[in-house]
Every structure is written in C-alpha cells, then in structure tokens.
Write an enzyme that holds these catalytic residues in place. Sequence first.
Site, PDB file in Angstrom:
ATOM      1  N   CYS A 160       0.837  -1.194   0.000  1.00 39.96           N
ATOM      2  CA  CYS A 160       0.000   0.000   0.000  1.00 39.96           C
ATOM      3  C   CYS A 160       0.874   1.248   0.000  1.00 39.96           C
ATOM      4  O   CYS A 160       1.952   1.269   0.593  1.00 39.96           O
ATOM      5  CB  CYS A 160      -0.957   0.059   1.176  1.00 39.96           C
ATOM      6  SG  CYS A 160      -2.185  -1.251   1.238  1.00 39.96           S
ATOM      7  N   ARG A 220       5.906  -0.441  -4.310  1.00 43.13           N
ATOM      8  CA  ARG A 220       5.476  -1.145  -3.103  1.00 43.13           C
ATOM      9  C   ARG A 220       4.512  -2.284  -3.429  1.00 43.13           C
ATOM     10  O   ARG A 220       4.252  -3.139  -2.590  1.00 43.13           O
ATOM     11  CB  ARG A 220       4.816  -0.164  -2.131  1.00 43.13           C
ATOM     12  CG  ARG A 220       5.756   0.928  -1.658  1.00 43.13           C
ATOM     13  CD  ARG A 220       5.047   1.953  -0.802  1.00 43.13           C
ATOM     14  NE  ARG A 220       4.697   1.435   0.497  1.00 43.13           N
ATOM     15  CZ  ARG A 220       5.503   1.439   1.552  1.00 43.13           C
ATOM     16  NH1 ARG A 220       6.715   1.940   1.443  1.00 43.13           N
ATOM     17  NH2 ARG A 220       5.114   0.962   2.711  1.00 43.13           N
ATOM     18  N   TRP A 230      -3.027  -2.720  -1.745  1.00 45.24           N
ATOM     19  CA  TRP A 230      -2.715  -4.145  -1.933  1.00 45.24           C
ATOM     20  C   TRP A 230      -3.766  -4.906  -1.136  1.00 45.24           C
ATOM     21  O   TRP A 230      -3.812  -4.805   0.087  1.00 45.24           O
ATOM     22  CB  TRP A 230      -1.310  -4.438  -1.437  1.00 45.24           C
ATOM     23  CG  TRP A 230      -0.762  -5.780  -1.811  1.00 45.24           C
ATOM     24  CD1 TRP A 230      -0.131  -6.132  -2.963  1.00 45.24           C
ATOM     25  CD2 TRP A 230      -0.763  -6.968  -0.995  1.00 45.24           C
ATOM     26  NE1 TRP A 230       0.251  -7.449  -2.930  1.00 45.24           N
ATOM     27  CE2 TRP A 230      -0.124  -7.988  -1.734  1.00 45.24           C
ATOM     28  CE3 TRP A 230      -1.246  -7.254   0.267  1.00 45.24           C
ATOM     29  CZ2 TRP A 230       0.041  -9.280  -1.231  1.00 45.24           C
ATOM     30  CZ3 TRP A 230      -1.084  -8.547   0.764  1.00 45.24           C
ATOM     31  CH2 TRP A 230      -0.446  -9.541   0.013  1.00 45.24           C
ATOM     32  N   ASN A 266      -3.082   1.931   5.409  1.00 42.36           N
ATOM     33  CA  ASN A 266      -2.177   0.814   5.135  1.00 42.36           C
ATOM     34  C   ASN A 266      -2.143  -0.038   6.385  1.00 42.36           C
ATOM     35  O   ASN A 266      -1.897   0.468   7.477  1.00 42.36           O
ATOM     36  CB  ASN A 266      -0.774   1.339   4.803  1.00 42.36           C
ATOM     37  CG  ASN A 266       0.211   0.226   4.478  1.00 42.36           C
ATOM     38  OD1 ASN A 266      -0.170  -0.934   4.358  1.00 42.36           O
ATOM     39  ND2 ASN A 266       1.471   0.582   4.348  1.00 42.36           N
ATOM     40  N   GLY A 267      -2.390  -1.339   6.254  1.00 43.71           N
ATOM     41  CA  GLY A 267      -2.355  -2.221   7.422  1.00 43.71           C
ATOM     42  C   GLY A 267      -3.602  -3.070   7.518  1.00 43.71           C
ATOM     43  O   GLY A 267      -4.396  -3.174   6.574  1.00 43.71           O
ATOM     44  N   GLU A 274      18.343 -17.999  -4.051  1.00 44.25           N
ATOM     45  CA  GLU A 274      18.064 -16.626  -4.464  1.00 44.25           C
ATOM     46  C   GLU A 274      17.814 -16.540  -5.969  1.00 44.25           C
ATOM     47  O   GLU A 274      16.916 -15.827  -6.421  1.00 44.25           O
ATOM     48  CB  GLU A 274      19.220 -15.707  -4.051  1.00 44.25           C
ATOM     49  CG  GLU A 274      19.115 -14.279  -4.523  1.00 44.25           C
ATOM     50  CD  GLU A 274      17.916 -13.522  -3.993  1.00 44.25           C
ATOM     51  OE1 GLU A 274      17.624 -12.435  -4.505  1.00 44.25           O
ATOM     52  OE2 GLU A 274      17.231 -14.035  -3.064  1.00 44.25           O
ATOM     53  N   LYS A 300      14.329 -15.182  -7.687  1.00 42.11           N
ATOM     54  CA  LYS A 300      14.251 -14.094  -8.662  1.00 42.11           C
ATOM     55  C   LYS A 300      13.435 -14.513  -9.875  1.00 42.11           C
ATOM     56  O   LYS A 300      12.626 -13.751 -10.386  1.00 42.11           O
ATOM     57  CB  LYS A 300      15.664 -13.667  -9.107  1.00 42.11           C
ATOM     58  CG  LYS A 300      16.435 -12.868  -8.096  1.00 42.11           C
ATOM     59  CD  LYS A 300      15.936 -11.466  -7.967  1.00 42.11           C
ATOM     60  CE  LYS A 300      15.448 -11.067  -6.631  1.00 42.11           C
ATOM     61  NZ  LYS A 300      15.331 -11.749  -5.482  1.00 42.11           N
ATOM     62  N   GLU A 308       9.721 -14.738  -8.931  1.00 46.61           N
ATOM     63  CA  GLU A 308       9.125 -13.440  -8.622  1.00 46.61           C
ATOM     64  C   GLU A 308       8.729 -12.664  -9.875  1.00 46.61           C
ATOM     65  O   GLU A 308       7.639 -12.085  -9.922  1.00 46.61           O
ATOM     66  CB  GLU A 308      10.111 -12.585  -7.816  1.00 46.61           C
ATOM     67  CG  GLU A 308      10.226 -12.955  -6.359  1.00 46.61           C
ATOM     68  CD  GLU A 308      11.218 -12.058  -5.647  1.00 46.61           C
ATOM     69  OE1 GLU A 308      10.904 -11.606  -4.532  1.00 46.61           O
ATOM     70  OE2 GLU A 308      12.305 -11.796  -6.192  1.00 46.61           O
ATOM     71  N   HIS A 336      18.173 -36.889  -4.008  1.00 46.97           N
ATOM     72  CA  HIS A 336      17.170 -37.251  -3.006  1.00 46.97           C
ATOM     73  C   HIS A 336      15.785 -36.745  -3.386  1.00 46.97           C
ATOM     74  O   HIS A 336      15.027 -36.297  -2.530  1.00 46.97           O
ATOM     75  CB  HIS A 336      17.586 -36.717  -1.627  1.00 46.97           C
ATOM     76  CG  HIS A 336      18.862 -37.302  -1.129  1.00 46.97           C
ATOM     77  ND1 HIS A 336      18.925 -38.468  -0.411  1.00 46.97           N
ATOM     78  CD2 HIS A 336      20.144 -36.885  -1.278  1.00 46.97           C
ATOM     79  CE1 HIS A 336      20.183 -38.743  -0.124  1.00 46.97           C
ATOM     80  NE2 HIS A 336      20.950 -37.803  -0.643  1.00 46.97           N
ATOM     81  N   LYS A 350       6.776  -4.586  -2.138  1.00 48.78           N
ATOM     82  CA  LYS A 350       8.179  -4.373  -1.788  1.00 48.78           C
ATOM     83  C   LYS A 350       8.414  -4.520  -0.294  1.00 48.78           C
ATOM     84  O   LYS A 350       9.366  -5.139   0.141  1.00 48.78           O
ATOM     85  CB  LYS A 350       8.606  -2.975  -2.246  1.00 48.78           C
ATOM     86  CG  LYS A 350      10.082  -2.660  -2.008  1.00 48.78           C
ATOM     87  CD  LYS A 350      10.972  -3.494  -2.877  1.00 48.78           C
ATOM     88  CE  LYS A 350      12.430  -3.212  -2.672  1.00 48.78           C
ATOM     89  NZ  LYS A 350      13.281  -4.177  -3.372  1.00 48.78           N
TER      90      LYS A 350
END
Length: 615
Positions: free
Chosen positions: A2, A27, A75, A101-102, A488, A492, A495, A511, A610
């Site tokens: 948000c 964000r 969001w 926001n929240g 990582e 990426k 995402e 395995h 973000k």
Amino acid sequence: MCGIVGYIGHREAYPIIIKGLKRLEYRGYDSAGIMLYSGQDLKVSKTKGKVSDLEEKSSKEIDLKGAIGMGHTRWATHGVPNDVNSHPHLSNSGNLAIIHNGIIENYEPLKKELIKRGYTFKSDTDTEVLVNLIEEVQKKDQLKLGKAVQVALNQVVGAYAICVFDRTNPDEIVVARLGSPLAIGVGNDEFFIASDASPFIEYTSNAIYLEDEEMAIVRLHKPLKIRKIKDDSLVDPYVQELQMNLEQIEKGGYDHFMLKEIYEQPSVIKDTYRGRLLANQGIIQMAGVEDNIEKFLNAQRILIVACGTSWHAGLVAEYIIEEFARIPVEVEYASEFRYRNPIINKGDVVIAISQSGETADSLAAIKLAKEQGAFVFGVCNVVGSSISRETHAGAYTHAGPEIGVASTKAFTTQITVLTMIALRLAKAKGTLSNSDFHRYLQELEIIPDKVLEALETNEKAKEIAAKFKDATNCLYLGRGYNFPVALEGALKLKEISYIHAEGYPAAEMKHGPIALIDEQMPVIVIAPKQGHYDKVVSNIQEIKSRSGKIIAVVTKGDVQVRDLADYVIEIPESSDALSPLLTTIPLQLLSYHIAVMRGCNVDQPRNLAKSVTVE
C-alpha cells in the site's frame, strides 16, 4: 505494501499526489484512489488497476482542483481488488475520508456493533469500518477529529498507517501509525504525507518519521503537533534531513528499475564498505559492532532472522560467520521464529536483516528477542526505518533506494555488511590468521571491480534467456556458499517471470529432484572453481546423463564444466567465501531478461509488495 500520499498547502494537490503514487508503485498494489478538497467539495475517484487508470478515470469524473488531498495505492487484504474496495473510504455522513495501510484485526466485532447503531457498509474492507468508528466516536462524544481518531485507535487491534480528513474542519489532516511507516515532509507553509520520503523529495529535504503509536495533526498555518495515542502526551517532533536525492529514484535511462539496480551494484557495494573497510591498514571499523564487540564475542550463538531475499543473505552469512569467527549461527524465517516459542538465551545475539526496515514479521521477531534478553543488531537499508529504531545497534547497507520489487542490490550489500562483521569478529577472536584476514580485506576491496566484470555477462544471459523463456520449470543447484545463491536465483525467476523454480543443494538432487530432470528441464548449476568443484562436476554429469539442459556459472577459463554444459556463463575468479557476490550477478540478469521476454511487469510483479508490513 500500500502507498499513502497526502498534501496540504498552497499548491495544487492533484499533480503532487499522482506523481507521489507513481513513486510508490514499487510497493506493489492492485487498485488506486484519490480524494481532493476545494471549497466545500470533497471529491473522490478510485479504481481497480494502476495509477495510470486512476489518472484517466479521475480526469473524467471529478474536478481536479484543490490544495488539500490524499491518494492511495491498495494491496488487497480484506475484499477483492475492485473499485468499491479501493481507498479512500468515506464515512456514512460523507464528511470523513480515510486512507489506510495495514490490517484492523478486530474489524468484525466493530462492524457488527456499528451495524446495530445504524451504519451501513458499501465495501468488504476493514478500513471502512475504521472510518465509521471514528465518525461514531466523533458524534457520540462531540469530539474534534484528532481526539476522535485517538479514542477510536485505542479500540482497534492491528496495524495501521492512516490519514483522515474531515470536510467540516478542512484545514487539517490527522495521521497516525502503528507497525506501518509514515513520513511527514515539512515545507514552507505546506506539509507532505507519504509511506516513505520518495513522493516529496523534490519539494523538501526535511522529514519527520512517526514512531509506533504516534499521531499527528497536520494543519495549515500552525505548528505540527505529535501525540502518543495511548496517553495523549505531547512528543517533540524530530526533523531529519533526507539523504536521498531525486536522481536515485528515477530510472536514469534504464528500461526498468531492476536493471538499473543490478548495474548499480559495483558502486553501492563500494558505498557499503566506504569508511568501514581500510584494507591497506588492515582495519574494519563499524560503530555498531565496535560499541558492542564484547556482546558479539561472548555470544554462545548468533541467530539471524529475516524473510525472502534477506533470509538468503542470512544463509550466506551463516557460512561466513561460522567459517571465519567460529561462532554457531542459526538462520530462521522471521515469520516462523515469532510463533514457534523459540529458545532465546540472555547473551544471544540476534541479527535482523531487512531491506526496508519495516518487515512486519522481522519487527515482531525483534521484539520477542528483546523481551527474552537477547542483544539485537539490525542490518537494513532505509535510514530511520522501524528496524533501525527498534534494534539495540546496527549497520546500514547504503544501497540507496531500491525501487524494483525483486531485490538485487539489497542482497549483495547485505552480504557485504555481514562479511565485514564476520571478518571483524574473526580478527578480535584470532580465528583467522593475519595473512588470511588481510587477504580477505584486500579481495573485498576489489570486489566491485569484479562485479563490474561479471555484469559483462549481460549479453550471454540475454542469449540464454531467449532459449528458455518458455520453460515451465527450472532447477537451481549450488553447494556451500553458493547454495543460498541457488535459492536466491530461483526466487528471482519465480518473482518476476512466474516460472516455477526451485533451488537445492546440489548433493540433494539425488534425493528427489532428479526425478524431474528430462530434456525439457533447464538446470542452472553454480560451479565456481573454488569450493566443492569436483562434487558439482559429478552432479552435472548426472544431469547430463538424463538429458537435462545445463546452464553453468563457472570461473573464467574453466574447461571441465564447459565440456559438459549446454551453456556457460563465466565470472571472475574469487575466494569461495566471497563468490556469492559474483555468482548472483548472472542469475539476476538471466531472470530479468526472461521476464522481459515473457512480457512481465519486471518492477511490479503481480501479487507482490516491496515492503511486507502485514502478516
């Protein structure tokens, strides 16, 4: 997640708010809205979609004049992304407008009580409940807006950053925060309100960051008043001078912020160790570490808590700290750590890592660790963020604003800070020889040049991306220091390109994951010359025999893996411990180019934010 923007002053509010919302697009959001006030008219326009959709819609349906306004990018948490659930929300009377926001966790019982009192609701949001609660308190007790907001917030459970406007008293905006960031820009007879300073950096370099459980009444022609929400006590405003500049938050000629930030890594790694690493003198000096060196040296263990990319940096740090300083390290997801009743001993050192410094789970983990008597050290990028204030000590990464949702330069600068900590502790404990200590300092000092050389793999990464942009699955393998890099790299790709990818320790392939390998499966293997090279070569041979497509990241001049792999990306030689700073570069570039070729929104991937400021 948000974005909040507000303005009250002598300028036209609309262009400031729209530009500010665009600055906060990084964000992550799914809808946007704006409120403007001019004279007696309170005008609202909101829509599902992007800020550009809001621009188009608002220009058609409302008068854009007014020197007071609030804007929001949402969001979705409560209620699907649509026009009705978008912010701002109005109270039943239409007098109060709010952006938020929240999450208000106890909104359901509050909503039921308000319905009993005759209130109706148009949206599915917790935010509409909050604005009507404020109105009910205001009407019932005949209170001014500021006092009504304070009384209402003492009845809610959850997290929030809010801006509230009352058209019956139109010379002020009331703001408050708990667990979600909020900054106030102080100009000449004007104020700016935002989730961070980026929306108002071109107008003022003076900012006040609200602390948790603080509220402020932002008024025209009057001084700013900040109060504690709990007890109404006054707080002296602390005005900070902003360190960022406009150039840092613009693309600078790059197609995307992510690409710009990938290419910034040589300079920001240097900024991270500037003034801290004096290789010629054999010195590492970090105030947060020096002032608390005994706490580190006496620790029986170090706990690292983080989320996402920061968690991967923590995994790299586990290898480095244990190898250099011989202190046991455990790395935990902050979200699991806070809920699993962890054993925390007095004297433990907890390192919390977060790019934004606002990650809700990491903040909760910090509070838990402090309650249990641990010493808490923060590693974050944003000056003045919540983590920097909640921890006992810490170190900034100095990466500059990271706008792309998928972290790149945050990862390498976090590793740089954590490596310096490990080296400083090793020096103090005598667990590294003097010659090795000096060798690592000298190598770290020239790492930016090697990263610059690693960036020359861009065209090769682009060529490989064209071959695999339509893949549906991908496997990343690494060993030792480069196992976290494999994680990582996979993150990426997931995402920003939405291709399913998994990172594994190379030896674990047998395995289970080996069952997935066929001629359709690209496998990215991180195989630098240092480390477990021979073992990784064996893993590559196993993939080759099952017709997997091998993309290998190798040390320049490698021959053995080149003969086995379908595609090879070369990076400069380095020590094993510092290799993650180089091996991650081509993986970032590969993900970027695949996402671009798939037509994905690289800087604002779907469903992601973000800064994750709610659970």
